[in-house]
Motif scaffolding. Structure first.
Motif, short mmCIF file in Angstrom:
data_model
loop_
_atom_site.label_atom_id
_atom_site.label_comp_id
_atom_site.label_asym_id
_atom_site.label_seq_id
_atom_site.Cartn_x
_atom_site.Cartn_y
_atom_site.Cartn_z
N ILE A 220 0.59 -2.61 -14.19
CA ILE A 220 0.71 -2.65 -12.72
C ILE A 220 0.10 -1.39 -12.11
O ILE A 220 -0.64 -1.46 -11.12
CB ILE A 220 2.18 -2.81 -12.30
N ASN A 221 0.39 -0.22 -12.68
CA ASN A 221 -0.16 1.02 -12.16
C ASN A 221 -1.68 1.06 -12.28
O ASN A 221 -2.38 1.53 -11.38
CB ASN A 221 0.46 2.23 -12.87
N LYS A 222 -2.20 0.56 -13.39
CA LYS A 222 -3.65 0.53 -13.59
C LYS A 222 -4.29 -0.40 -12.56
O LYS A 222 -5.34 -0.10 -11.99
CB LYS A 222 -3.96 0.05 -15.01
N TRP A 223 -3.66 -1.54 -12.28
CA TRP A 223 -4.18 -2.49 -11.29
C TRP A 223 -4.21 -1.84 -9.90
O TRP A 223 -5.19 -1.95 -9.17
CB TRP A 223 -3.31 -3.74 -11.27
N ARG A 224 -3.14 -1.15 -9.54
CA ARG A 224 -3.09 -0.48 -8.24
C ARG A 224 -4.17 0.58 -8.13
O ARG A 224 -4.80 0.74 -7.08
CB ARG A 224 -1.72 0.18 -8.03
N GLU A 225 -4.39 1.32 -9.22
CA GLU A 225 -5.42 2.35 -9.23
C GLU A 225 -6.81 1.73 -9.01
O GLU A 225 -7.61 2.25 -8.23
CB GLU A 225 -5.39 3.08 -10.57
N MET A 226 -7.07 0.62 -9.67
CA MET A 226 -8.36 -0.05 -9.51
C MET A 226 -8.54 -0.57 -8.09
O MET A 226 -9.62 -0.44 -7.50
CB MET A 226 -8.48 -1.21 -10.51
N GLU A 227 -7.50 -1.15 -7.52
CA GLU A 227 -7.57 -1.65 -6.15
C GLU A 227 -7.78 -0.51 -5.16
O GLU A 227 -8.51 -0.64 -4.19
CB GLU A 227 -6.30 -2.42 -5.80
N GLU A 228 -7.12 0.62 -5.40
CA GLU A 228 -7.27 1.78 -4.51
C GLU A 228 -8.70 2.32 -4.56
O GLU A 228 -9.28 2.65 -3.53
CB GLU A 228 -6.28 2.87 -4.92
N LYS A 229 -9.28 2.38 -5.76
CA LYS A 229 -10.66 2.83 -5.88
C LYS A 229 -11.61 1.90 -5.15
O LYS A 229 -12.53 2.34 -4.46
CB LYS A 229 -11.07 2.91 -7.36
N LYS A 230 -11.37 0.60 -5.28
CA LYS A 230 -12.23 -0.38 -4.60
C LYS A 230 -12.11 -0.23 -3.09
O LYS A 230 -13.10 -0.28 -2.37
CB LYS A 230 -11.84 -1.80 -5.03
N SER A 231 -10.90 -0.01 -2.62
CA SER A 231 -10.67 0.17 -1.18
C SER A 231 -11.36 1.43 -0.68
O SER A 231 -11.98 1.43 0.39
CB SER A 231 -9.18 0.24 -0.90
N ASN A 232 -11.27 2.51 -1.47
CA ASN A 232 -11.92 3.77 -1.07
C ASN A 232 -13.43 3.61 -1.02
O ASN A 232 -14.09 4.15 -0.12
CB ASN A 232 -11.54 4.89 -2.03
N LEU A 233 -14.00 2.89 -1.96
CA LEU A 233 -15.44 2.66 -1.96
C LEU A 233 -15.87 1.88 -0.72
O LEU A 233 -16.89 2.18 -0.11
CB LEU A 233 -15.88 1.92 -3.23
N LYS A 234 -15.08 0.88 -0.35
CA LYS A 234 -15.41 0.09 0.84
C LYS A 234 -15.35 0.95 2.09
O LYS A 234 -16.19 0.83 2.98
CB LYS A 234 -14.45 -1.09 0.98
N GLN A 235 -14.35 1.83 2.17
CA GLN A 235 -14.23 2.71 3.33
C GLN A 235 -15.41 3.68 3.40
O GLN A 235 -15.93 3.96 4.48
CB GLN A 235 -12.92 3.49 3.27
N GLN A 236 -15.85 4.19 2.26
CA GLN A 236 -16.99 5.09 2.25
C GLN A 236 -18.26 4.37 2.68
O GLN A 236 -19.08 4.92 3.41
CB GLN A 236 -17.19 5.69 0.86
N GLU A 237 -18.43 3.13 2.24
CA GLU A 237 -19.60 2.35 2.65
C GLU A 237 -19.59 2.11 4.15
O GLU A 237 -20.62 2.20 4.80
CB GLU A 237 -19.64 1.04 1.89
#
Length: 68
Positions: free
Chosen positions: A28-45
């Motif tokens: 669960i923690n690994k999944w949250r980490e992956m989702e957070e990274k994806k969200s951060n990348l979208k915000q940067q774009e």
């Protein structure tokens, strides 16, 4: 017929249960980490696309970089 006891001793079953809990928590923690990274990348774009259209970054940043 042979009389069978419990499937496993209580301590062993408890260890399996705790191990499964740790494994699920890690997943669960690994999944949250992956989702957070994806969200951060979208915000940067979005930030990069919504820029003011200038060819160069903020001049104050440029001066600080040049001084280093």
């Amino acid at each position: 017929m042979i009389e069978e006891g419990p499937p496993a001793p209580k301590v062993l079953r408890m260890v399996y249960f705790v191990g499964a809990g740790f494994l699920c928590t890690f997943a669960i923690n690994k999944w949250r980490e992956m989702e957070e990274k994806k969200s951060n990348l979208k915000q940067q774009e979005k930030k990069n696309q919504q820029g003011d259209g200038a060819l160069f970054p903020n001049p104050s940043d440029s001066v600080q970089k040049a001084m280093k």
